[in-house]
Design an enzyme around this catalytic site. Structure first.
Site: not given
Ligand code: PEP
Ligand code: MG
Length: 735
Positions: A347, A660
């Site tokens: 964290h 994303c």
């Molecule tokens: C992903 O899986 O691409 C994502 C954006 O979520 P995380 O990285 O939080 O799993």
């Protein structure tokens, strides 16, 4: 010692006083130099002409052996010891008995202090204790710089030796600054007690308070779960009652030390003796003992100074620390973080990354090698730390930092330019966030909104479950900070590798494919409903965008949507103000969705591709396993075809599509995404500048046409990376 004498004269005087008090004919001090040589710095009794000339290497002779082992040697006939080495210039051959102790500070050997006698005698234990105590005084003198410049020009002491460490770079960037030890070593200045009996009592009282404070911590609700915290505290409790430790402390006090000096001495001895042990269990326990001794010292000496006092460029060095502790520092004074432990998902590392601090973790020995205010460089890009760097290295890094700053400056200039490709295609550049500390980046990086707000970070950095009120407060603050810009909140994505201890841990063989995210949330709707309610209330009077992670089939998506509708109905019934509109989205992270895109898009207002997870499931490679994570290229045609099918389905269904995952922040990959038809991408804030610099030079129509042909080409290569690089270079596109 209080007399105002020049350094060498004072050292000589100390040698004389020790010799007289111990009825020894010789007393000498050898100091460890940066080149690993022990140099005679002062003597009473040996040939004065040999001072600063006589020397031994580490491990050589009795003195070198003491320095290496950090153990005293008490010998009746020194010459008979197998390690004995004769230094003719000193004239020591006439002395038989020998007592040498290491000069230790925080477990590091700084030198060796020796007394010798002609007669064959064995020094008593009290004499050895006394010499060790004086060695502590000498150690403080050395550490305070009192011996600087006594030897020939160019000689520097080991304490000031440059040292480079290799660890794991967990947050990129370069930090130049000065060491601030997170748990500063308490410098004991008052060494000798005036009344041993009352000092033993004082020690007893401090130990009692220490034990009580540990019990208190163990009782606290947030620790009352089986977790790492608890295990550490239980180890503390055991040590605080350890008879051997307490006995050694009391003995040292009875021999004349103050309680705090006794704690320091016992700890330093133990650390020096155990430092070379590599057994991880023992090293871990040694750390626990260190922490405990530090607590006891603070108990005995009261509060310390403000560690940041006067340090404007602090690089915090710690064994480990909690996320909240890092947030206690003032951001503007921080330049980096060095941890002896820590992993990418710790964290504190998540928070440091959000603060834009370079982090190097898993740096063994950093805490004991560093002194407060030492110069230090943290290179989060290649995972190195340079303690007390030589001038050339410092200037090299200075150049690197200036170069980075200049580049950042160029990106800042692009901030207000519209984000449109050369051929006029607008691209939405959004940022990923998850904590309040991320928000200033919105304006700084010039993001057009938050494409992914990872709500689980609030849960991950807290030690107890955030209450609905706390969740609502955070979400409202995020929306306030974004003002008109859109924010997409992702509901809790915990489970798998994102472990939240207070939710109850369970171990799974394949956590990434396990009971996580939406799966867990749908089974425990209480948690999800609380969160949805907090989101709806926080967004009263504005638009709310919510998306669900790890959706696998339409049943899950419908259930999630129903939960949201139910919360809307509930709040409306009780007269709460509502968002002006609620947009619902799904993350595309599970390959099964690729074959139900049209069905999915009928159920949602928008989708966002979580390419980190989609890539790991698509290729069956664990994203956190460094041996396989980069084995396959995300610019390979199969994965690009999958991504293209999502962009196409979005266009066909009139549903907004964003991506994303981390690839959105790499200019070359972002360029490929635009070529596939993505018009909105969301990334870490520092990536926005470089991605924008890329797209301003890009002809998206041209690239799309070419990519389509490359992917249809039966002779296509395994990865399109090289073709994309060639295209970028031919068109002057920074990538
Ligand atoms: C992903 O899986 O691409 C994502 C954006 O979520 P995380 O990285 O939080 O799993
Ligand atoms: Mg994901």
């Amino acid at each position: 010692m209080a007399e105002p004498l020049a350094a060498q004269a004072r050292l000589d005087e100390i040698m004389r006083v020790i010799a007289a008090n111990m009825v020894a004919e010789v007393c000498s001090l050898y100091v460890l130099r940066a080149d690993g040589v022990l140099e005679l710095y002062a003597t009473e009794g040996l040939n004065p002409g040999s001072v600063h000339l006589a020397q031994l290497r580490l491990g050589e002779g009795l003195v070198g052996t003491i320095a290496v082992t950090a153990r005293l040697l008490n010998l009746q006939e020194a010459q008979k010891h197998p390690a004995f080495a004769f230094l003719p210039e000193t004239g020591e051959e006439i002395y038989n008995s020998f007592l040498g102790v290491p000069v230790l500070r925080a477990g590091r050997t700084l030198g060796v202090l020796v007394v010798q006698n002609r007669a064959k005698r064995t020094y008593r234990d009290e004499e050895a204790e006394a010499l060790e105590t004086v060695a502590m005084v000498v150690a403080e003198m050395i550490a305070a710089g009192g011996l600087e410049g006594l030897s020939r020009p160019g000689v520097s002491l080991d304490l000031k030796r440059p040292h480079s460490f290799t660890g794991a770079g967990l947050s990129e960037g370069i930090g130049l600054g000065h060491v601030v030890l997170h748990e500063p070593r308490v410098v004991v200045t008052n060494l000798f007690n005036e009344d041993a009996a009352s000092e033993v009592e004082r020690l007893g009282r401090a130990l009692e308070t220490l034990r009580e404070s540990i019990e208190d911590m163990l009782q606290r609700r947030d620790i009352a779960v089986d977790g790492e915290h608890r295990a550490v505290l239980e180890a503390y409790r055991m040590f605080a009652h350890d008879r051997g430790w307490v006995r050694r402390l009391e003995e040292a006090v009875r021999n004349g030390l103050t309680a705090e000096a006794a704690v320091e001495k016992v700890q330093s001895d133990m650390r020096a003796r155990m430092m070379h042990l590599t057994d991880p269990y023992i090293r871990e326990r040694l750390h626990d003992f260190d922490d405990l001794a530090n607590r006891l010292l603070r108990q005995l000496m009261g509060g310390g100074e403000d560690v940041l006092d006067g340090v404007g460029d602090a690089i915090v060095v710690a064994r480990s620390m909690g996320a909240a502790e890092l947030l206690d520092y003032r951001r503007e004074q921080l330049r980096g973080l060095v941890l002896e432990e820590g992993a990418a998902t710790s964290h504190v590392v998540i928070v440091a990354r959000a603060l834009g601090l370079p982090v190097v973790a898993q740096v063994k020995g950093a805490v004991s090698m560093a002194e407060n205010r030492d110069a230090i460089i943290v290179d989060g890009d290649d995972g190195t730390v340079h303690l007390r760097p030589p001038a050339e290295l410092e200037s090299l890094y200075g150049d690197k930092v200036r170069f980075r700053a200049k580049r950042q400056e160029r990106y800042r200039e692009l901030r207000d330019r519209p984000s449109v490709t050369k051929d006029g295609t607008p691209i939405h550049l959004m940022m990923n966030a998850g904590l309040l500390v991320d928000l200033p980046q919105l304006a700084e990086a010039g993001a057009q909104g938050i494409g992914l707000f990872r709500t689980e970070l609030q849960f991950l950095v807290a030690s107890t479950m955030p209450r609905m009120r706390d969740q609502e407060r955070l979400y409202a603050a995020v929306l306030d900070a974004a003002s008109e810009a859109p924010v997409t909140f992702r509901t809790l994505d915990v489970g798998g590798d994102k472990v939240v201890p207070y939710l109850g841990g369970f171990s799974e063989e394949n956590p990434a494919l396990g009971y996580r995210a939406l799966r867990l949330a749908l089974d425990r709707p209480g948690l999800m409903r609380t969160q949805l309610r907090a989101l709806l209330k926080a967004a009263a009077g504005r638009e709310l965008r919510v998306m669900f992670p790890m959706v696998t089939d339409m049943g899950e998506m419908r259930q999630a949507r129903d939960l949201l509708s139910r919360e809307i109905a509930h709040l409306t019934k009780f007269g709460h103000a509502m968002p002006t509109s609620v947009k619902i989205g799904a993350m595309i992270e599970v390959p099964a969705l690729l074959y139900q895109l049209d069905e999915l898009m009928r159920l949602v207002d928008f989708v966002s591709v979580g390419s980190n997870d989609l890539f790991q499931f698509f290729n069956a490679v664990d994203r956190g396993n460094s041996r396989v994570a980069s084995r396959f290229d995300d610019l390979s045609p199969p994965f690009l075809l999958a991504l293209k099918s999502i962009a196409d389905a979005g266009a066909r269904n009139g549903v907004g599509v964003t991506l994303c995952g981390e690839m959105a922040g790499r200019p070359l990959a972002a360029m490929a995404l635009i070529g596939l038809g993505f018009r909105s991408i969301s990334m870490a804030p520092p990536a926005i500048g470089p991605v924008k610099a890329m797209l301003l030079e890009l002809d998206a129509t041209d690239l799309s046409r070419r990519m389509e042909a490359w992917m249809a080409d039966p002779e296509r290569p395994l990865s399109l990376r090289q073709r994309l690089v060639d295209f970028a270079e031919a068109n002057g596109i920074p990538h």
